[in-house]
Design an enzyme around this catalytic site. Structure first.
Site, PDB file in Angstrom:
ATOM      1  N   ASP A  49      -5.404   0.687  -6.558  1.00 48.77           N
ATOM      2  CA  ASP A  49      -6.161   0.705  -5.305  1.00 48.77           C
ATOM      3  C   ASP A  49      -6.530   2.168  -4.971  1.00 48.77           C
ATOM      4  O   ASP A  49      -5.659   3.043  -5.001  1.00 48.77           O
ATOM      5  CB  ASP A  49      -5.267   0.108  -4.206  1.00 48.77           C
ATOM      6  CG  ASP A  49      -6.008  -0.188  -2.927  1.00 48.77           C
ATOM      7  OD1 ASP A  49      -7.232  -0.411  -2.981  1.00 48.77           O
ATOM      8  OD2 ASP A  49      -5.354  -0.208  -1.857  1.00 48.77           O
ATOM      9  N   HIS A  50      -7.791   2.411  -4.671  1.00 49.61           N
ATOM     10  CA  HIS A  50      -8.267   3.747  -4.246  1.00 49.61           C
ATOM     11  C   HIS A  50      -7.812   4.884  -5.163  1.00 49.61           C
ATOM     12  O   HIS A  50      -7.122   5.827  -4.727  1.00 49.61           O
ATOM     13  CB  HIS A  50      -7.829   4.056  -2.814  1.00 49.61           C
ATOM     14  CG  HIS A  50      -8.459   3.146  -1.807  1.00 49.61           C
ATOM     15  ND1 HIS A  50      -9.794   3.219  -1.457  1.00 49.61           N
ATOM     16  CD2 HIS A  50      -7.943   2.113  -1.106  1.00 49.61           C
ATOM     17  CE1 HIS A  50     -10.065   2.279  -0.576  1.00 49.61           C
ATOM     18  NE2 HIS A  50      -8.968   1.580  -0.350  1.00 49.61           N
TER      19      HIS A  50
HETATM   20  P1  13P Z   1      -5.646  -3.418   5.501  1.00 47.63           P
HETATM   21  O1  13P Z   1      -5.134  -2.120   6.033  1.00 47.63           O
HETATM   22  O2  13P Z   1      -6.584  -4.073   6.473  1.00 47.63           O
HETATM   23  O3  13P Z   1      -4.566  -4.331   5.087  1.00 47.63           O
HETATM   24  O4  13P Z   1      -6.542  -3.093   4.205  1.00 47.63           O
HETATM   25  C1  13P Z   1      -5.926  -2.808   2.962  1.00 47.63           C
HETATM   26  C2  13P Z   1      -6.889  -2.300   1.950  1.00 47.63           C
HETATM   27  O5  13P Z   1      -8.089  -2.349   2.087  1.00 47.63           O
HETATM   28  C3  13P Z   1      -6.298  -1.732   0.730  1.00 47.63           C
HETATM   29  O6  13P Z   1      -7.242  -1.180  -0.127  1.00 47.63           O
HETATM   30  O1  G3H Z   2      -6.116   1.846   1.282  1.00 52.26           O
HETATM   31  C1  G3H Z   2      -5.034   1.802   1.796  1.00 52.26           C
HETATM   32  C2  G3H Z   2      -4.010   0.852   1.370  1.00 52.26           C
HETATM   33  O2  G3H Z   2      -3.609   0.088   2.467  1.00 52.26           O
HETATM   34  C3  G3H Z   2      -2.847   1.535   0.679  1.00 52.26           C
HETATM   35  O3  G3H Z   2      -2.078   2.240   1.593  1.00 52.26           O
HETATM   36  O4  G3H Z   2      -1.939   4.462   0.502  1.00 52.26           O
HETATM   37  O5  G3H Z   2      -0.366   3.837   2.331  1.00 52.26           O
HETATM   38  O6  G3H Z   2      -0.169   2.788   0.074  1.00 52.26           O
HETATM   39  P1  G3H Z   2      -1.076   3.406   1.082  1.00 52.26           P
HETATM   40 ZN    ZN Z   3      -8.850  -0.162   0.771  1.00 45.51          ZN
END
Ligand code: 13P
Ligand code: G3H
Ligand code: ZN
Length: 314
Positions: A81-82
């Site tokens: 993620d990201h």
């Molecule tokens: P929320 O913070 O709404 O759960 O979104 C999570 C998200 O987009 C993780 O990439």
């Molecule tokens: O994009 C954000 C997600 O909720 C992940 O959050 O970077 O705190 O793990 P985090």
């Molecule tokens: Zn996100």
């Protein structure tokens, strides 16, 4: 069975969205797999940079392959993620991830394309797929912060997808990360999804920041000693409407954190003599599983596992 998000999206497109759940630890992992198998849903495990450094990236990767053995029925993607470029490359070479998000959404269009394309080339060479992001969500996204929503422009989305070769696209339509999403009667910009779908028919879109931040959950946390004020989220009744417009992946992190917080606050409030982490964990794991199963019903992914398995077997 670890599969790519592409394989999951082929089945879901236009009908339902696959839940993409962020996890950080063993208790969440157990609850996540249990909840998805019990609700018969394919799913996406999301591992963020923060999660990878919280324990250790290898700990998370090993948990994924171990969970795969413990829950042989599960069909899931392991997704970064990201990610920045270096983290994406690390995940591509890990042998565990099946999908990465290269988030260069803070860069100008051509630079975003250039970075995304490099990740796409490396990922495709190893059989992984790539989510990219265009537009900015208000608030914080890992290392990136924006004061305002920068909505995805459909004409740019079409150009971006064609130039970068990405497999799915995260679009900014007014959601944001975390527990404080909307001010006033702000609406999600489904018109943007509609126009992107018209320009890119069949192309999978992704909705970040889609936790619902249920009022009753926040009230229970506050009644057990918490102090979360002014929180709000995305109405889950909108999930299936988004799915019809090409959204195949819906990201949920915050709601899971709220479940964790509520369970532990209530547990220790009600049983102040307790101190064993396993006692609380035994309550959290099935509760998190119930939360996941209920979310999958709203996403429309519950009950799709056997259809997906059959399609994968062909
Ligand atoms: P929320 O913070 O709404 O759960 O979104 C999570 C998200 O987009 C993780 O990439
Ligand atoms: O994009 C954000 C997600 O909720 C992940 O959050 O970077 O705190 O793990 P985090
Ligand atoms: Zn996100």
């Amino acid at each position: 069975m670890i599969v790519t998000t592409k394989e999951l999206f082929q089945q879901a497109y236009g009908k339902y969205a696959v839940g993409a759940y962020n996890i950080n630890n063993l208790e969440q992992t157990m609850g996540l797999f249990k909840g998805n198998v019990e609700s018969r849903a394919p799913f996406i495990v999301q591992l963020s940079k923060g999660a990878r450094s919280y324990s250790h990236k290898l700990m998370l990767e090993t948990m994924m392959t171990t969970a795969d053995r413990i829950f042989p029925e599960a069909v899931f993607a392991v997704h970064l993620d990201h990610g920045d470029e270096a983290t994406c490359m690390d995940c591509i070479n890990s042998g565990v991830y099946s999908s990465v998000l290269i988030d260069a959404s803070h860069e100008v269009l051509e630079k975003n394309i250039e970075i995304t394309k490099r990740v796409v080339d490396a990922a495709h060479a190893k059989g992984l797929v790539v989510e990219a992001e265009l537009g900015l969500l208000k608030g914080v996204e890992e290392d990136v912060e924006s004061d305002e929503h920068v909505y995805t422009k459909p004409e740019e989305a079409e150009y971006f997808v064609k130039q970068s070769g990405c497999d799915s696209l995260a679009c900014a339509i007014g959601t944001s990360h975390g527990a404080f999403k909307f001010s006033g009667d702000q609406k999600l910009r489904f018109d943007i999804l509609e126009e992107i779908q018209r320009r890119l028919p069949g192309f999978p879109l992704v909705m970040h920041g889609s936790s619902s931040v249920p009022k009753d959950e926040v009230a229970r946390i506050n009644a057990a000693g918490g102090n979360i004020q002014g929180a709000s989220g995305v109405d889950a009744a909108q999930f299936l409407g988004a799915a019809k417009l090409g959204v195949t992946k819906i990201n949920i992190d915050t709601d899971g954190r709220l479940v964790w917080c509520r369970v532990h606050r209530e547990f220790f409030r009600d049983q102040p003599e307790k101190f064993d982490l396993r006692d609380a964990g035994k309550v959290f794991i099935p509760e998190y599983a119930r939360f996941i199963a209920a979310k999958n019903v709203l996403l429309g992914s519950a009950g799709q596992l056997d259809v997906v398995r059959a399609a994968l077997a062909k």
